[in-house]
Scaffold this motif. Structure first.
Motif, short mmCIF file in Angstrom:
data_model
loop_
_atom_site.label_atom_id
_atom_site.label_comp_id
_atom_site.label_asym_id
_atom_site.label_seq_id
_atom_site.Cartn_x
_atom_site.Cartn_y
_atom_site.Cartn_z
N LEU A 142 0.67 -1.36 0.08
CA LEU A 142 0.04 0.00 0.02
C LEU A 142 0.91 1.33 0.05
CD1 LEU A 142 -3.08 0.55 -0.12
CD2 LEU A 142 -2.82 0.72 2.68
N GLY A 143 1.99 1.07 0.54
CA GLY A 143 3.05 2.54 0.66
C GLY A 143 2.38 3.22 1.55
N ALA A 144 1.65 2.96 2.78
CA ALA A 144 1.14 3.53 3.87
C ALA A 144 0.61 2.42 4.82
CB ALA A 144 -0.15 4.49 3.23
N PRO A 145 0.47 2.92 6.04
CA PRO A 145 -0.04 1.88 6.96
C PRO A 145 -1.63 1.42 6.47
CG PRO A 145 0.68 3.92 8.19
CD PRO A 145 0.60 4.09 6.86
N LEU A 146 -1.58 0.15 6.88
CA LEU A 146 -3.05 -0.63 6.34
C LEU A 146 -4.06 0.02 7.11
CD1 LEU A 146 -1.88 -4.41 6.39
CD2 LEU A 146 -1.94 -2.72 4.51
N TRP A 147 -4.05 0.49 8.23
CA TRP A 147 -5.08 1.16 8.90
C TRP A 147 -4.26 2.27 9.77
CZ3 TRP A 147 -4.27 -3.98 10.01
CH2 TRP A 147 -3.47 -4.54 11.13
N GLU A 148 -4.95 3.36 10.42
CA GLU A 148 -4.18 4.25 11.09
C GLU A 148 -3.45 3.81 12.34
OE1 GLU A 148 -5.16 8.25 13.57
OE2 GLU A 148 -6.44 7.62 11.99
N GLY A 149 -2.15 4.03 12.38
CA GLY A 149 -1.21 3.44 13.30
C GLY A 149 -0.72 2.11 13.04
N ALA A 150 -0.90 1.28 12.00
CA ALA A 150 -0.68 0.09 11.71
C ALA A 150 0.82 0.15 11.52
CB ALA A 150 -1.26 -0.29 10.70
N PRO A 151 1.52 -1.02 11.84
CA PRO A 151 3.09 -1.19 11.44
C PRO A 151 3.20 -1.78 10.16
CG PRO A 151 2.52 -2.71 13.36
CD PRO A 151 1.09 -1.78 13.05
N PHE A 152 2.17 -2.07 9.71
CA PHE A 152 2.17 -2.83 8.35
C PHE A 152 1.91 -1.96 7.19
CE2 PHE A 152 0.19 -5.21 11.83
CZ PHE A 152 1.12 -6.23 12.24
N THR A 153 2.60 -2.15 6.25
CA THR A 153 2.19 -1.49 5.05
C THR A 153 2.02 -2.30 3.52
OG1 THR A 153 4.48 -1.19 4.23
CG2 THR A 153 3.54 0.64 5.60
N SER A 154 2.19 -3.58 3.82
CA SER A 154 2.01 -4.56 2.70
C SER A 154 1.30 -5.79 3.43
CB SER A 154 3.17 -4.68 1.93
OG SER A 154 4.16 -5.13 2.90
N VAL A 155 0.96 -6.90 2.64
CA VAL A 155 0.43 -7.99 2.73
C VAL A 155 1.11 -9.19 2.08
CG1 VAL A 155 -1.74 -7.33 3.95
CG2 VAL A 155 -1.68 -7.88 1.41
N LEU A 156 1.17 -10.33 2.37
CA LEU A 156 1.75 -11.46 1.82
C LEU A 156 0.41 -12.29 1.36
CD1 LEU A 156 3.79 -13.50 0.67
CD2 LEU A 156 4.01 -14.36 3.00
N ALA A 157 0.10 -12.81 0.28
CA ALA A 157 -0.91 -13.69 -0.13
C ALA A 157 -0.55 -15.32 0.26
CB ALA A 157 -1.21 -13.57 -1.46
N ALA A 158 -1.19 -15.93 1.29
CA ALA A 158 -1.02 -17.32 1.51
C ALA A 158 -1.66 -18.23 0.78
CB ALA A 158 -1.21 -17.45 3.21
N GLU A 159 -1.66 -19.52 1.02
CA GLU A 159 -2.19 -20.35 0.42
C GLU A 159 -3.62 -20.55 0.68
OE1 GLU A 159 -1.16 -22.72 -2.06
OE2 GLU A 159 0.89 -21.79 -2.13
N PRO A 160 -4.42 -20.62 -0.16
CA PRO A 160 -5.80 -21.07 -0.02
C PRO A 160 -6.37 -21.88 0.58
CG PRO A 160 -5.46 -21.21 -2.14
CD PRO A 160 -4.21 -20.90 -1.47
N GLY A 161 -7.50 -22.25 1.00
CA GLY A 161 -8.24 -23.54 1.47
C GLY A 161 -8.22 -23.75 3.07
N GLY A 162 -7.25 -23.20 3.79
CA GLY A 162 -7.41 -23.28 5.13
C GLY A 162 -8.64 -22.85 5.99
N LEU A 163 -9.02 -21.55 5.52
CA LEU A 163 -10.35 -20.80 6.16
C LEU A 163 -11.25 -20.95 5.33
CD1 LEU A 163 -8.81 -17.33 7.01
CD2 LEU A 163 -9.38 -19.00 8.70
N VAL A 164 -11.41 -20.73 4.01
CA VAL A 164 -12.63 -20.83 3.35
C VAL A 164 -12.27 -21.75 2.10
CG1 VAL A 164 -14.35 -19.55 1.93
CG2 VAL A 164 -13.15 -18.49 4.02
N GLU A 165 -12.99 -22.70 1.98
CA GLU A 165 -12.82 -23.78 0.71
C GLU A 165 -13.01 -22.86 -0.44
OE1 GLU A 165 -14.98 -27.59 0.02
OE2 GLU A 165 -15.05 -27.63 2.57
N ASP A 166 -12.34 -23.52 -1.73
CA ASP A 166 -12.53 -23.13 -2.86
C ASP A 166 -13.86 -23.26 -3.30
OD1 ASP A 166 -9.74 -22.37 -2.94
OD2 ASP A 166 -9.30 -24.07 -4.50
N LEU A 167 -14.46 -22.19 -4.39
CA LEU A 167 -15.74 -22.14 -4.84
C LEU A 167 -15.75 -22.57 -6.26
CD1 LEU A 167 -18.99 -21.79 -4.46
CD2 LEU A 167 -18.41 -19.36 -5.22
N GLU A 168 -16.38 -23.76 -6.34
CA GLU A 168 -16.19 -24.26 -7.81
C GLU A 168 -17.35 -23.50 -8.59
OE1 GLU A 168 -14.05 -26.47 -9.01
OE2 GLU A 168 -12.96 -26.87 -6.98
#
Length: 190
Positions: free
Chosen positions: A110-136
C-alpha cells in the motif's frame, strides 16, 4: 456468481457484522465484509467483487472473460481494525487497475499503513483452502480461491523480496509470530 461467493463466506463465518463498498475509477465496485468478532476475538475482513472477473496477464493481447484465476481476499485481525476496509478494497481493485495476477506467495504494498497507526504497509498472500474452501464454478471457469492475507512490516516485505515468501513464512513460524496481532512487531531478520 458473487451471490454464491457471499453465500460461501456466510456459510464459513456466519452473518456479516458490517459491510462497506468502494468504487475506484477504472474498476468494478468492491465490497468488504466484516465477520465477527468470534469467541476468540478474531475479526475477519473479506473482499467481495474481486472474483467477478478473472485476473488476466497484462501482456496478453486478448482478455478471456471466463478463464483465468479468480480470488477474494481474507484478512484476520484480533480485535478488528475497521480502518483496513479501504486498504482491502484497494488491494482487491489492483488486478483490474494494474493488470496484476495475485497468487499465493505474491504481495501487495500500500505504501502507507494498512490502518491508522498500523506497523504494516503490505500483505503477503498465503495458500488458500485453510479458512474458506474454494468455490467451484461451471467449466471452463476456474474456481474462486480465498487467499488469506498476512500483514508485513516494511522490513519484512523487503526481506521477502530478497529471500522469498516461503523463507519469510518459515521465519514467522520459527519465531512463533502471531500474524493476527494488530500491534505485533516485525520478526527479527538476521
Amino acid at each position: 456468481m458473487l451471490a454464491a461467493v457471499e453465500a460461501r463466506l456466510i456459510a464459513t463465518f456466519g452473518e456479516p457484522s458490517g459491510r462497506a463498498a468502494v468504487t475506484f475509477l477504472g474498476a468494478d465496485r468492491i465490497e468488504v465484509l466484516r465477520f465477527g468478532p468470534d469467541a476468540d476475538g478474531l475479526v475477519r475482513y473479506t473482499t467481495l467483487g474481486m472474483s467477478a472477473a478473472p485476473m488476466a496477464d497484462p501482456t496478453s493481447p486478448v482478455v478471456d472473460q471466463v478463464r483465468g484465476p479468480r480470488v477474494e481476499l481474507v484478512l484476520t485481525v484480533r480485535g478488528g481494525r475497521d480502518g483496513v476496509l479501504r486498504s482491502l478494497a484497494t488491494f482487491a481493485a489492483t488486478p483490474q487497475v494494474e493488470g496484476l495476477v495475485l497468487a499465493p506467495g505474491g504481495s501487495l504494498d500500500l505504501g502507507a499503513p494498512l490502518w491508522e497507526g498500523a506497523p504494516f504497509t503490505s500483505v503477503l498472500a498465503a495458500e488458500p483452502g485453510g479458512l474458506v474452501e474454494d468455490l467451484e464454478l461451471a467449466e471452463p471457469a476456474e474456481p474462486v480461491r480465498f487467499l488469506p492475507l498476512l500483514p508485513m512490516t516494511p522490513n519484512e516485505a523487503g526481506w521477502k523480496r530478497v529471500h522469498g515468501a516461503a523463507a519469510l513464512q518459515e521465519r514467522w513460524l520459527d519465531r512463533g509470530t502471531d500474524l493476527r496481532d494488530p500491534d505485533r512487531r516485525g520478526v527479527t531478520l538476521d
